[in-house]
Design a protein around this motif. Sequence first.
Motif, PDB file in Angstrom:
ATOM      1  N   LEU A 151       0.910  -1.116   0.081  1.00  0.00           N
ATOM      2  CA  LEU A 151       0.043   0.150  -0.105  1.00  0.00           C
ATOM      3  C   LEU A 151       0.871   1.220  -0.145  1.00  0.00           C
ATOM      4  CD1 LEU A 151      -2.750  -0.954   2.590  1.00  0.00           C
ATOM      5  CD2 LEU A 151      -3.116  -0.751   0.091  1.00  0.00           C
ATOM      6  N   TYR A 152       1.945   1.092   0.921  1.00  0.00           N
ATOM      7  CA  TYR A 152       2.682   2.417   1.025  1.00  0.00           C
ATOM      8  C   TYR A 152       4.104   2.500   0.153  1.00  0.00           C
ATOM      9  CZ  TYR A 152      -0.514   3.114   4.622  1.00  0.00           C
ATOM     10  OH  TYR A 152      -1.925   3.364   5.387  1.00  0.00           O
ATOM     11  N   GLN A 153       4.262   1.334  -0.837  1.00  0.00           N
ATOM     12  CA  GLN A 153       5.259   1.303  -1.654  1.00  0.00           C
ATOM     13  C   GLN A 153       6.629   1.386  -0.896  1.00  0.00           C
ATOM     14  OE1 GLN A 153       4.328   4.264  -4.811  1.00  0.00           O
ATOM     15  NE2 GLN A 153       2.405   3.534  -4.771  1.00  0.00           N
ATOM     16  N   HIS A 154       6.792   0.400   0.149  1.00  0.00           N
ATOM     17  CA  HIS A 154       8.049   0.270   0.594  1.00  0.00           C
ATOM     18  C   HIS A 154       8.856  -0.912   0.177  1.00  0.00           C
ATOM     19  CE1 HIS A 154       8.471   3.441   3.620  1.00  0.00           C
ATOM     20  NE2 HIS A 154       6.952   3.170   3.896  1.00  0.00           N
ATOM     21  N   VAL A 155      10.314  -0.730  -0.150  1.00  0.00           N
ATOM     22  CA  VAL A 155      11.137  -1.946  -0.690  1.00  0.00           C
ATOM     23  C   VAL A 155      11.163  -2.857   0.519  1.00  0.00           C
ATOM     24  CG1 VAL A 155      13.437  -2.626  -1.205  1.00  0.00           C
ATOM     25  CG2 VAL A 155      12.551  -0.342  -2.121  1.00  0.00           C
ATOM     26  N   LEU A 156      11.063  -4.135  -0.008  1.00  0.00           N
ATOM     27  CA  LEU A 156      11.221  -5.338   1.088  1.00  0.00           C
ATOM     28  C   LEU A 156      12.409  -5.991   1.041  1.00  0.00           C
ATOM     29  CD1 LEU A 156       7.735  -6.793   1.179  1.00  0.00           C
ATOM     30  CD2 LEU A 156       8.489  -5.603   3.008  1.00  0.00           C
ATOM     31  N   SER A 157      12.993  -6.505   1.767  1.00  0.00           N
ATOM     32  CA  SER A 157      14.129  -7.176   1.817  1.00  0.00           C
ATOM     33  C   SER A 157      14.026  -8.673   2.617  1.00  0.00           C
ATOM     34  CB  SER A 157      15.439  -6.742   2.448  1.00  0.00           C
ATOM     35  OG  SER A 157      15.190  -6.536   3.703  1.00  0.00           O
ATOM     36  N   ASN A 198       4.894 -18.623   2.489  1.00  0.00           N
ATOM     37  CA  ASN A 198       5.403 -19.634   3.541  1.00  0.00           C
ATOM     38  C   ASN A 198       6.987 -19.642   3.418  1.00  0.00           C
ATOM     39  OD1 ASN A 198       2.904 -19.594   4.687  1.00  0.00           O
ATOM     40  ND2 ASN A 198       2.699 -21.663   3.800  1.00  0.00           N
ATOM     41  N   ARG A 199       7.384 -19.327   2.202  1.00  0.00           N
ATOM     42  CA  ARG A 199       8.801 -19.716   1.978  1.00  0.00           C
ATOM     43  C   ARG A 199       9.675 -18.256   2.076  1.00  0.00           C
ATOM     44  NH1 ARG A 199       8.385 -22.546  -3.866  1.00  0.00           N
ATOM     45  NH2 ARG A 199       7.199 -24.577  -2.967  1.00  0.00           N
ATOM     46  N   ILE A 200       9.254 -17.155   2.609  1.00  0.00           N
ATOM     47  CA  ILE A 200       9.734 -15.997   2.848  1.00  0.00           C
ATOM     48  C   ILE A 200      10.320 -15.978   4.161  1.00  0.00           C
ATOM     49  CG2 ILE A 200       9.392 -13.532   3.017  1.00  0.00           C
ATOM     50  CD1 ILE A 200       7.594 -13.622   0.718  1.00  0.00           C
ATOM     51  N   GLY A 201      11.417 -15.784   4.576  1.00  0.00           N
ATOM     52  CA  GLY A 201      12.062 -15.388   5.900  1.00  0.00           C
ATOM     53  C   GLY A 201      12.786 -14.030   6.030  1.00  0.00           C
ATOM     54  N   GLY A 202      12.901 -13.860   7.402  1.00  0.00           N
ATOM     55  CA  GLY A 202      13.872 -12.619   7.470  1.00  0.00           C
ATOM     56  C   GLY A 202      13.183 -11.299   6.827  1.00  0.00           C
ATOM     57  N   LEU A 203      11.866 -11.363   6.877  1.00  0.00           N
ATOM     58  CA  LEU A 203      11.164 -10.239   6.148  1.00  0.00           C
ATOM     59  C   LEU A 203      11.524  -9.037   6.957  1.00  0.00           C
ATOM     60  CD1 LEU A 203       9.122  -9.390   3.785  1.00  0.00           C
ATOM     61  CD2 LEU A 203       7.461  -9.990   5.307  1.00  0.00           C
ATOM     62  N   ALA A 204      11.861  -7.821   6.101  1.00  0.00           N
ATOM     63  CA  ALA A 204      11.900  -6.611   6.520  1.00  0.00           C
ATOM     64  C   ALA A 204      11.478  -5.420   5.535  1.00  0.00           C
ATOM     65  CB  ALA A 204      13.291  -6.366   7.053  1.00  0.00           C
ATOM     66  N   ALA A 205      10.644  -4.438   5.978  1.00  0.00           N
ATOM     67  CA  ALA A 205      10.323  -3.452   5.228  1.00  0.00           C
ATOM     68  C   ALA A 205      11.463  -2.359   5.536  1.00  0.00           C
ATOM     69  CB  ALA A 205       9.027  -2.813   5.411  1.00  0.00           C
ATOM     70  N   GLU A 206      11.979  -1.639   4.257  1.00  0.00           N
ATOM     71  CA  GLU A 206      13.106  -0.819   4.551  1.00  0.00           C
ATOM     72  C   GLU A 206      12.449   0.660   4.309  1.00  0.00           C
ATOM     73  OE1 GLU A 206      15.964  -1.207   1.121  1.00  0.00           O
ATOM     74  OE2 GLU A 206      16.237  -3.456   1.964  1.00  0.00           O
ATOM     75  N   SER A 207      13.296   1.770   4.758  1.00  0.00           N
ATOM     76  CA  SER A 207      12.706   2.933   4.368  1.00  0.00           C
ATOM     77  C   SER A 207      12.486   3.522   3.113  1.00  0.00           C
ATOM     78  CB  SER A 207      13.763   3.883   5.567  1.00  0.00           C
ATOM     79  OG  SER A 207      14.969   4.002   5.005  1.00  0.00           O
ATOM     80  N   GLU A 208      13.449   2.841   1.967  1.00  0.00           N
ATOM     81  CA  GLU A 208      13.415   3.075   0.463  1.00  0.00           C
ATOM     82  C   GLU A 208      11.942   3.114   0.218  1.00  0.00           C
ATOM     83  OE1 GLU A 208      15.504   2.185  -3.408  1.00  0.00           O
ATOM     84  OE2 GLU A 208      16.305   1.365  -1.557  1.00  0.00           O
ATOM     85  N   THR A 209      11.507   3.954  -0.516  1.00  0.00           N
ATOM     86  CA  THR A 209      10.180   3.693  -1.294  1.00  0.00           C
ATOM     87  C   THR A 209      10.516   3.782  -2.709  1.00  0.00           C
ATOM     88  OG1 THR A 209       9.629   5.935  -1.562  1.00  0.00           O
ATOM     89  CG2 THR A 209       8.816   4.899   0.467  1.00  0.00           C
ATOM     90  N   PHE A 210       9.370   3.261  -3.564  1.00  0.00           N
ATOM     91  CA  PHE A 210       9.382   3.294  -4.960  1.00  0.00           C
ATOM     92  C   PHE A 210       8.170   3.706  -5.561  1.00  0.00           C
ATOM     93  CE2 PHE A 210       7.373  -0.620  -3.567  1.00  0.00           C
ATOM     94  CZ  PHE A 210       6.555  -1.120  -4.594  1.00  0.00           C
ATOM     95  N   ASP A 211       8.192   4.139  -6.899  1.00  0.00           N
ATOM     96  CA  ASP A 211       7.026   4.654  -7.748  1.00  0.00           C
ATOM     97  C   ASP A 211       6.547   3.491  -8.414  1.00  0.00           C
ATOM     98  OD1 ASP A 211       5.257   5.829  -9.251  1.00  0.00           O
ATOM     99  OD2 ASP A 211       6.531   7.166 -10.199  1.00  0.00           O
TER     100      ASP A 211
END
Length: 303
Positions: free
Chosen positions: A139-145, A190-203
Amino acid sequence: MQQNRLFEIIYILLRQGRATAGELAQRLEVSRRTILRDIDALSQAGVPIYTEPGRGGGIAIMEHYVLDRAVISDEEQDQILLALQSLGAAGPLDSAGVLGKLRAIFAKDETDWIAVDLSRWGNAAADAAKFDLLKNAVLYQHVLSFTYASSYGAITQRRVYPLRLVFKSKAWYLQAYCLEKRDYRTFKLNRIGGLAAESETFDRTGLTPPSIENESAPPPVVAHLSLRFTQAMAYRVYDEFDVENIAVEPNGDLTVTVDLPQDNWLYGYLLSFGAGVRVLQPRCVARMLCQAAEGIKNLYPPQ
């Protein structure tokens, strides 16, 4: 676009009682002049909306107002409430709050005849937290790692632009633009681990993921399987296969014919049935399954 904004104005005012034109303009990201035009449009449409000047004043709707049924039909209202009630049970939505507000808007009686929980057994809190983080990133367009375990056993580090959450074939998926692969990819949650939302956003302008069926990745090799399950496995067979693919044998065993991807996932899946399944065809899958079972046996040498 204006119709959506008008509905949002009604929702905001019914939820918080009143708001100034400036507050609504900031919330909806339009000019104050546009809000005033919207208020006029709502008034002309018969919505009992009014303004109070001075300190503590603002825009409000008369108490006990119910959204005109001509705007959203009874059938559409029921569909909206059913969809939210079904998804809300999974945890990501504030089902009680959202449903309660919409029932008040639609003047619907309280109903609770369906409950859908899409989380895994014993893992509801973690699944809900993961889903909520993903939802907000979309929704808020944050990069995920995150790290991702593929069906071939490889674990890789990914950074993505999250674009869409999809529920398909009993599982949730994230469709995203992968910065490492420079292409669209679909990730099973279910196969995603160590999920984190970064402060960087994208268009996300111009970023449209393909449907899961039409992804550019090569299709998996599919095996046409004939499987014989013991009667004790009937509960899983009927849970996991279509009834038309199941044949009941005279002794109570069940024979299933099905097409499944022939990869590491397949052998792990078949092994989950233990001695309750026998691969009739193809023989190459039976041989690979025997090798996998032998590998497990070798992990536990006789004492």
